[in-house]
Design a protein around this motif. Structure first.
Motif, PDB file in Angstrom:
ATOM      1  N   GLY A   1       6.931 -17.820  41.602  1.00  0.00           N
ATOM      2  CA  GLY A   1       6.726 -18.012  40.170  1.00  0.00           C
ATOM      3  C   GLY A   1       5.415 -18.713  39.871  1.00  0.00           C
ATOM      4  O   GLY A   1       4.720 -18.373  38.905  1.00  0.00           O
TER       5      GLY A   1
ATOM      6  N   GLU B   1       2.336 -17.333  37.665  1.00  0.00           N
ATOM      7  CA  GLU B   1       1.793 -18.143  36.575  1.00  0.00           C
ATOM      8  C   GLU B   1       0.286 -18.355  36.758  1.00  0.00           C
ATOM      9  O   GLU B   1      -0.486 -18.290  35.784  1.00  0.00           O
ATOM     10  CB  GLU B   1       2.518 -19.484  36.520  1.00  0.00           C
ATOM     11  CG  GLU B   1       2.028 -20.385  35.395  1.00  0.00           C
ATOM     12  CD  GLU B   1       2.805 -21.685  35.311  1.00  0.00           C
ATOM     13  OE1 GLU B   1       2.410 -22.547  34.493  1.00  0.00           O
ATOM     14  OE2 GLU B   1       3.802 -21.847  36.046  1.00  0.00           O
TER      15      GLU B   1
ATOM     16  N   ALA C   1       5.974 -16.070  28.686  1.00  0.00           N
ATOM     17  CA  ALA C   1       6.187 -15.096  29.758  1.00  0.00           C
ATOM     18  C   ALA C   1       7.259 -15.570  30.725  1.00  0.00           C
ATOM     19  O   ALA C   1       8.078 -14.783  31.211  1.00  0.00           O
ATOM     20  CB  ALA C   1       4.884 -14.836  30.496  1.00  0.00           C
ATOM     21  N   LYS C   2       7.279 -16.873  30.999  1.00  0.00           N
ATOM     22  CA  LYS C   2       8.234 -17.411  31.968  1.00  0.00           C
ATOM     23  C   LYS C   2       9.674 -17.356  31.463  1.00  0.00           C
ATOM     24  O   LYS C   2      10.612 -17.533  32.244  1.00  0.00           O
ATOM     25  CB  LYS C   2       7.839 -18.841  32.325  1.00  0.00           C
ATOM     26  CG  LYS C   2       6.515 -18.892  33.092  1.00  0.00           C
ATOM     27  CD  LYS C   2       5.948 -20.289  33.160  1.00  0.00           C
ATOM     28  CE  LYS C   2       6.777 -21.199  34.018  1.00  0.00           C
ATOM     29  NZ  LYS C   2       6.139 -22.533  34.162  1.00  0.00           N
TER      30      LYS C   2
ATOM     31  N   TRP D   1       9.895 -11.419  33.558  1.00  0.00           N
ATOM     32  CA  TRP D   1       9.296 -12.417  34.449  1.00  0.00           C
ATOM     33  C   TRP D   1       9.764 -12.253  35.895  1.00  0.00           C
ATOM     34  O   TRP D   1       8.990 -12.441  36.841  1.00  0.00           O
ATOM     35  CB  TRP D   1       9.609 -13.816  33.946  1.00  0.00           C
ATOM     36  CG  TRP D   1       8.974 -14.908  34.763  1.00  0.00           C
ATOM     37  CD1 TRP D   1       9.603 -15.832  35.539  1.00  0.00           C
ATOM     38  CD2 TRP D   1       7.574 -15.191  34.882  1.00  0.00           C
ATOM     39  NE1 TRP D   1       8.696 -16.676  36.139  1.00  0.00           N
ATOM     40  CE2 TRP D   1       7.433 -16.295  35.752  1.00  0.00           C
ATOM     41  CE3 TRP D   1       6.428 -14.604  34.348  1.00  0.00           C
ATOM     42  CZ2 TRP D   1       6.200 -16.829  36.097  1.00  0.00           C
ATOM     43  CZ3 TRP D   1       5.183 -15.131  34.696  1.00  0.00           C
ATOM     44  CH2 TRP D   1       5.081 -16.234  35.558  1.00  0.00           C
TER      45      TRP D   1
ATOM     46  N   GLN E   1       7.664  -9.857  37.636  1.00  0.00           N
ATOM     47  CA  GLN E   1       6.379 -10.451  38.006  1.00  0.00           C
ATOM     48  C   GLN E   1       6.496 -11.242  39.311  1.00  0.00           C
ATOM     49  O   GLN E   1       5.655 -11.140  40.197  1.00  0.00           O
ATOM     50  CB  GLN E   1       5.890 -11.373  36.884  1.00  0.00           C
ATOM     51  CG  GLN E   1       5.557 -10.661  35.585  1.00  0.00           C
ATOM     52  CD  GLN E   1       4.307  -9.815  35.707  1.00  0.00           C
ATOM     53  OE1 GLN E   1       3.208 -10.323  35.879  1.00  0.00           O
ATOM     54  NE2 GLN E   1       4.471  -8.514  35.648  1.00  0.00           N
ATOM     55  N   LYS E   2       7.558 -12.024  39.415  1.00  0.00           N
ATOM     56  CA  LYS E   2       7.774 -12.807  40.632  1.00  0.00           C
ATOM     57  C   LYS E   2       8.000 -11.892  41.836  1.00  0.00           C
ATOM     58  O   LYS E   2       7.540 -12.178  42.950  1.00  0.00           O
ATOM     59  CB  LYS E   2       8.960 -13.738  40.441  1.00  0.00           C
ATOM     60  CG  LYS E   2       8.702 -14.876  39.472  1.00  0.00           C
ATOM     61  CD  LYS E   2       9.970 -15.611  39.085  1.00  0.00           C
ATOM     62  CE  LYS E   2      10.686 -16.244  40.250  1.00  0.00           C
ATOM     63  NZ  LYS E   2      11.878 -17.016  39.812  1.00  0.00           N
TER      64      LYS E   2
END
Length: 259
Positions: free
Chosen positions: A145, A149, A166-167, A172, A175-176
């Motif tokens: 994460g 970020e 976004a988190k 999200w 993304q991770k």
């Protein structure tokens, strides 16, 4: 999905759609081939579209250690599946990869379309020089994460309020999940300076497209590359941001590829 085997034995998966001259789509950083599905559907009436998964994403394999040349070999394997030559499209850092592939795969890329390769002309505006090292440290510590970020905040330079939003967003986790590929795109980008000296050797007819509502530096970068690449053209899609609408991008690509 269909698949090919890259030179180092890595499985590279792809979707094939449409009918016509082959075109290969290269996705950018922090995304996979799903990001190009809309564009593939726009192009499919006129082209055979190969929307492939870059190594480390989706159903493709991921043989370590990473090297840009391995990704170029992946593209070459897809070109072979397309019949030995193809048009090539890349978006964002995928555009930088597509440019490097066109430089290496002499005679196999018939035309090249780049959407906003994120090189930065102004040295003061480039991401931190140790970006890849930062990614690798965070990933080694299991901080996926934090790596995602860092990409948004320090590389893309999104506003803090967007990064905070976004988190909390449903996407999200995706993304991770792709965070391990961030060093790959960072390696491709190098120090983020436009590779104008290498670009002078590019023999491939090239179009560099940018959005009229995108980051201002993108147009400056496009002009710098176009001045270096023999015969390269630039185009601006009015009202478009970096997250371009495929129904606007597709027709612009078709116009160039039909010439």
């Amino acid at each position: 999905m269909e698949s090919v085997t890259s030179k180092d034995g890595t499985k590279i998966a792809y979707d094939r759609s449409g009918n016509g001259p082959p075109i290969i789509l290269v996705s950018g950083g922090s995304v996979d081939s799903q990001s190009n599905i809309g564009l593939a559907s726009v192009l499919a009436p006129d082209f055979t579209v190969f929307n492939y998964e870059r190594r480390g994403r989706g159903q493709s394999g991921d043989t370590l250690p990473y090297a840009v040349d391995r990704e170029i070999e992946d593209i070459d394997a897809v070109v072979e599946a397309a019949g030995g030559s193809a048009y090539l499209y890349g978006t964002s850092s995928g555009a930088a990869l597509a440019l490097e592939a066109a430089l290496k795969l002499d005679g196999r890329i018939s035309k090249l379309v780049l959407w906003e390769p994120p090189y930065v002309v102004d040295p003061a505006a480039r991401p931190p020089a140790d970006t890849v090292e930062q990614y690798n440290t965070m990933l080694a510590e299991g901080r996926r994460g934090d790596a995602a970020e860092y990409f948004m905040a320090k590389v893309v330079r999104m506003p803090p309020e967007f990064v905070a939003f976004a988190k909390t967003a449903p996407w999200w986790e995706a993304q991770k999940a792709l965070a391990h590929t961030l060093p790959y795109d960072g390696t491709i980008m190098g120090d983020y300076s436009p590779p104008t000296e290498r670009a002078k050797a590019l023999p491939t007819p090239t179009m560099i497209l940018t959005g009229g509502a995108s980051f201002p530096f993108m147009a400056e970068t496009a002009e710098a590359l176009a001045e270096a690449i023999p015969g390269a053209q630039t185009g601006t899609l009015d009202g478009q941001s970096h997250d371009v609408d495929p129904t606007v991008l597709g027709p612009a690509m078709k116009d160039f590829l039909a010439r």
